[in-house]
Design a protein around this motif. Structure first.
Motif, PDB file in Angstrom:
ATOM      1  N   SER A   1       0.835  -1.204   0.000  1.00  0.00           N
ATOM      2  CA  SER A   1       0.000   0.000   0.000  1.00  0.00           C
ATOM      3  C   SER A   1       0.868   1.252   0.000  1.00  0.00           C
ATOM      4  O   SER A   1       0.590   2.223  -0.715  1.00  0.00           O
ATOM      5  CB  SER A   1      -0.916   0.002   1.235  1.00  0.00           C
ATOM      6  OG  SER A   1      -1.649  -1.198   1.331  1.00  0.00           O
ATOM      7  N   LEU A   2       1.933   1.237   0.799  1.00  0.00           N
ATOM      8  CA  LEU A   2       2.832   2.384   0.852  1.00  0.00           C
ATOM      9  C   LEU A   2       3.528   2.602  -0.492  1.00  0.00           C
ATOM     10  O   LEU A   2       3.732   3.743  -0.925  1.00  0.00           O
ATOM     11  CB  LEU A   2       3.871   2.185   1.961  1.00  0.00           C
ATOM     12  CG  LEU A   2       3.336   2.267   3.399  1.00  0.00           C
ATOM     13  CD1 LEU A   2       4.412   1.835   4.396  1.00  0.00           C
ATOM     14  CD2 LEU A   2       2.853   3.674   3.711  1.00  0.00           C
ATOM     15  N   GLN A   3       3.897   1.504  -1.162  1.00  0.00           N
ATOM     16  CA  GLN A   3       4.506   1.627  -2.496  1.00  0.00           C
ATOM     17  C   GLN A   3       3.572   2.343  -3.461  1.00  0.00           C
ATOM     18  O   GLN A   3       4.006   3.121  -4.307  1.00  0.00           O
ATOM     19  CB  GLN A   3       4.829   0.244  -3.060  1.00  0.00           C
ATOM     20  CG  GLN A   3       6.030  -0.440  -2.445  1.00  0.00           C
ATOM     21  CD  GLN A   3       6.319  -1.770  -3.127  1.00  0.00           C
ATOM     22  OE1 GLN A   3       5.643  -2.157  -4.076  1.00  0.00           O
ATOM     23  NE2 GLN A   3       7.310  -2.474  -2.640  1.00  0.00           N
ATOM     24  N   ALA A   4       2.284   2.076  -3.308  1.00  0.00           N
ATOM     25  CA  ALA A   4       1.297   2.668  -4.212  1.00  0.00           C
ATOM     26  C   ALA A   4       0.943   4.101  -3.827  1.00  0.00           C
ATOM     27  O   ALA A   4       0.127   4.735  -4.502  1.00  0.00           O
ATOM     28  CB  ALA A   4       0.035   1.809  -4.233  1.00  0.00           C
ATOM     29  N   GLY A   5       1.538   4.616  -2.745  1.00  0.00           N
ATOM     30  CA  GLY A   5       1.267   5.985  -2.331  1.00  0.00           C
ATOM     31  C   GLY A   5       0.010   6.154  -1.521  1.00  0.00           C
ATOM     32  O   GLY A   5      -0.497   7.271  -1.366  1.00  0.00           O
ATOM     33  N   VAL A   6      -0.503   5.058  -0.967  1.00  0.00           N
ATOM     34  CA  VAL A   6      -1.743   5.106  -0.187  1.00  0.00           C
ATOM     35  C   VAL A   6      -1.463   5.669   1.203  1.00  0.00           C
ATOM     36  O   VAL A   6      -0.497   5.274   1.861  1.00  0.00           O
ATOM     37  CB  VAL A   6      -2.355   3.687  -0.082  1.00  0.00           C
ATOM     38  CG1 VAL A   6      -3.486   3.644   0.928  1.00  0.00           C
ATOM     39  CG2 VAL A   6      -2.843   3.225  -1.452  1.00  0.00           C
TER      40      VAL A   6
END
Length: 417
Positions: A267-272
């Motif tokens: 999720s963090l990789q996706a900028g969430v």
């Protein structure tokens, strides 16, 4: 060259959340759905949960974990639109919904999805995260890993156990170990209340005469080669151990049930954006995250009490993803939720104006005879506890959009001593 495939929807995780979301999306008309699971089989944690108590709300009957998972596996087989990819690891998710995977069967594959549903579940908090002093002998397990060893692999961990933490998995494992002939000396809980469902406290501890020590913790682990005993002490109001009042419990096994952490590295990789209160993504009434076209559901969004809630929530996310692909979701006006008195977390964190939204609310501390206030809506609550979800469906008329937010709070209650 990286093999790239264009699909409508990618669901990351083949546990109860991912399966329910994929089925709901297919039923809502999504054509190309790819369900990705890193394990060899679908089901997530359910295959090792051989106890009953599942499905009471969703299927209106009592099932074991494997039975509950099998119901959704059957539904997946009826949906040819869903491609199931097991033993497939998701390496990266980008904000523009590129999902890069690796597997022995297909190598490196990139799915360019029009929408993504995150359903990766959660992981257990280990010993290293709570810094228990002492030696590092064999015989220390997290409750979930011990459940796998016992129920799937058929191994007995030892003969005498102490369980630290009164989360639901810890309570269930106290009963399971007792049924296998292992003596459970005690279940210890740092807080002055249990963090599990009340039904599990009754069915797993009280029915088997297993003592529960509230406001107690393990202060040291002793043993060379194998756990020999643990030092236990009560804690004060600041949760600091009162070592002078401590005592030892002889055991060869220490089981840790000290919390679950939503699995949000992707999720963090996706900028969430993540919510510090839940550890999961900030989502709106449609379970869409702060990144357009990326949805989140199940234990990756927030830790649930029962799997029935996971399925119901994930079905909402699946149908919402289908609506997004049809262009029916986008640009909706939403209001942020503000946590008031005795509220630890609320999911969803953003309420779409004009939309009835089921809320999952956690209290900070136990109390009795409180009134739940959600915007201009009210509901009496006889008992609230941090270990049990508070359910409330906020209606459009409960929200005043001019206020700019929706406040959720518990008022007028008496602290449950």
């Amino acid at each position: 060259m990286l093999n790239t495939k264009a699909v409508d929807l990618v669901v990351v995780g083949g546990g109860p959340a991912g399966m329910a979301a994929a089925v709901a999306a297919a039923e809502a008309g999504v054509e190309e759905i790819v369900l990705l699971e890193r394990q060899a089989k679908l089901g997530g944690i359910l295959p090792q949960c051989i106890h009953n108590g599942f499905g009471l709300r969703y299927f209106k009957e009592e099932l074991t974990g494997p039975e509950y998972a099998y119901r959704f596996m059957l539904e997946l087989k009826k949906k040819p639109r869903i491609q199931v990819k097991t033993e497939t690891m998701v390496v990266t998710i980008t904000p523009d919904r590129q999902v890069v995977t690796t597997s022995a069967a297909e190598g490196l594959v990139c799915y360019q999805a029009r929408a993504v549903i995150l359903a990766m579940g959660c992981r257990e908090r280990p010993r290293g995260a709570i810094n228990i002093p002492g030696t590092r002998p064999a015989g220390i397990y997290t409750a979930g890993s011990l459940q796998y060893l016992l129920n799937i692999e058929g191994f007995l961990p030892g003969r005498t156990a102490v369980i630290l933490g009164s989360g639901d998995i810890g309570l269930i494992m106290a009963r399971r170990l007792t049924l296998e002939g292992i003596r459970v000396r005690a279940v210890l809980e740092l807080m002055p209340y249990s963090n599990g469902l009340n039904r599990n406290v009754v069915q797993c501890l009280e029915d088997f005469n297993i003592p529960l020590y509230l406001s107690h913790t393990v202060t040291a682990i002793h043993g060379q080669g194998r756990v020999e005993k643990v030092s236990v002490a009560p804690v004060d109001a600041d949760l600091q151990p009162l070592v002078e009042k401590g005592f030892d419990l002889a055991c060869d096994t220490l089981v840790l049930s000290v919390g679950l952490i939503p699995e949000n590295e992707l999720s963090l990789q996706a900028g969430v954006e993540l919510d510090p209160a839940t550890g999961g993504p900030v989502v709106d009434s449609f379970y869409q995250t702060t990144v357009e076209g990326i949805f989140a559901c199940g234990n990756v969004a927030h830790v649930h009490d029962v799997v029935d809630d996971v399925s119901a929530e994930s079905a909402i996310a699946g149908r919402a993803a289908a609506a997004y692909l049809r262009g029916e979701i986008g640009g909706n006006r939403w209001l942020p939720v503000k946590a008031g008195r005795n509220i630890r977390s609320v999911v969803p964190q953003r309420i779409v104006v004009g939309q009835a939204t089921p809320l999952y609310i956690r209290a900070r501390f136990p109390e009795k005879n409180a009134q739940l206030n959600v915007g201009h809506g009210h509901s009496k609550r006889r008992i609230v506890s941090p270990g049990e979800t508070i359910y409330y469906t906020v209606k459009p008329e409960d929200i005043c959009s001019q206020e700019g937010f929706v406040r959720v709070g518990l008022e007028g209650g008496k602290v449950d001593d």
